[in-house]
Design a protein around this motif. Structure first.
Motif, mmCIF file in Angstrom:
data_model
loop_
_atom_site.group_PDB
_atom_site.id
_atom_site.type_symbol
_atom_site.label_atom_id
_atom_site.label_comp_id
_atom_site.label_asym_id
_atom_site.label_seq_id
_atom_site.Cartn_x
_atom_site.Cartn_y
_atom_site.Cartn_z
ATOM 1 N N HIS A 44 -75.441 -0.452 -23.359
ATOM 2 C CA HIS A 44 -75.128 -1.285 -22.201
ATOM 3 C C HIS A 44 -76.182 -1.264 -21.093
ATOM 4 C CE1 HIS A 44 -71.119 -2.233 -23.653
ATOM 5 N NE2 HIS A 44 -70.992 -0.972 -23.989
ATOM 6 N N GLY A 45 -77.167 -0.373 -21.185
ATOM 7 C CA GLY A 45 -78.181 -0.310 -20.142
ATOM 8 C C GLY A 45 -77.770 0.612 -19.011
ATOM 9 N N ALA A 46 -78.603 0.656 -17.976
ATOM 10 C CA ALA A 46 -78.432 1.634 -16.899
ATOM 11 C C ALA A 46 -77.181 1.398 -16.055
ATOM 12 C CB ALA A 46 -79.670 1.643 -16.003
ATOM 13 N N VAL A 47 -76.936 0.175 -15.643
ATOM 14 C CA VAL A 47 -75.836 -0.082 -14.704
ATOM 15 C C VAL A 47 -74.479 0.075 -15.384
ATOM 16 C CG1 VAL A 47 -74.793 -1.781 -13.165
ATOM 17 C CG2 VAL A 47 -77.269 -1.557 -13.262
ATOM 18 N N ARG A 48 -74.214 -0.735 -16.386
ATOM 19 C CA ARG A 48 -72.909 -0.681 -17.058
ATOM 20 C C ARG A 48 -72.756 0.624 -17.852
ATOM 21 N NH1 ARG A 48 -68.083 -2.121 -18.184
ATOM 22 N NH2 ARG A 48 -67.378 -2.700 -20.252
ATOM 23 N N GLY A 49 -73.795 1.046 -18.537
ATOM 24 C CA GLY A 49 -73.739 2.296 -19.293
ATOM 25 C C GLY A 49 -73.540 3.498 -18.392
ATOM 26 N N GLY A 50 -74.219 3.496 -17.240
ATOM 27 C CA GLY A 50 -74.022 4.578 -16.273
ATOM 28 C C GLY A 50 -72.612 4.600 -15.729
ATOM 29 N N TRP A 51 -72.051 3.420 -15.466
ATOM 30 C CA TRP A 51 -70.672 3.326 -14.977
ATOM 31 C C TRP A 51 -69.689 3.835 -16.029
ATOM 32 C CZ3 TRP A 51 -67.425 3.482 -11.311
ATOM 33 C CH2 TRP A 51 -66.128 3.034 -11.485
ATOM 34 N N LEU A 52 -69.890 3.435 -17.285
ATOM 35 C CA LEU A 52 -69.007 3.896 -18.361
ATOM 36 C C LEU A 52 -69.079 5.417 -18.506
ATOM 37 C CD1 LEU A 52 -69.693 1.144 -21.046
ATOM 38 C CD2 LEU A 52 -67.528 1.540 -19.861
#
Length: 80
Positions: A44-52
């Motif tokens: 998911h990348g940095a933003v969505r993956g970091g949030w998850l």
């Protein structure tokens, strides 16, 4: 993986190398939170993956859940 996702993955990889062997392998979920974080960042990348990843870590406490909790698949952008 984007450069930002690589940057966010560094502390996770450091945790897995340095702290995880000392803390023990008592994860409530499968995959482990660190494996989940790395996979979420890759998919998911940095933003969505970091949030998850942050959301998953927030659920990892004695009164939280347990069991199999896979990273959700990437949503397609087409609305046709």
């Amino acid at each position: 993986m984007s450069p930002a996702a690589h940057l966010l993955a560094l502390p996770v990889r450091a945790y897995r190398l340095i702290l995880s062997p000392w803390v023990g392998f008592n994860c409530r979920y499968h995959p482990t939170c660190s494996a989940y974080a790395l996979e979420a960042l890759q998919i998911h990348g940095a933003v969505r993956g970091g949030w998850l990843a942050l959301r998953r870590i927030g659920r990892c406490h004695p009164w939280g859940g347990s069991g199999v909790d896979p990273v959700p698949p990437r949503q397609s952008n087409s609305h046709r």
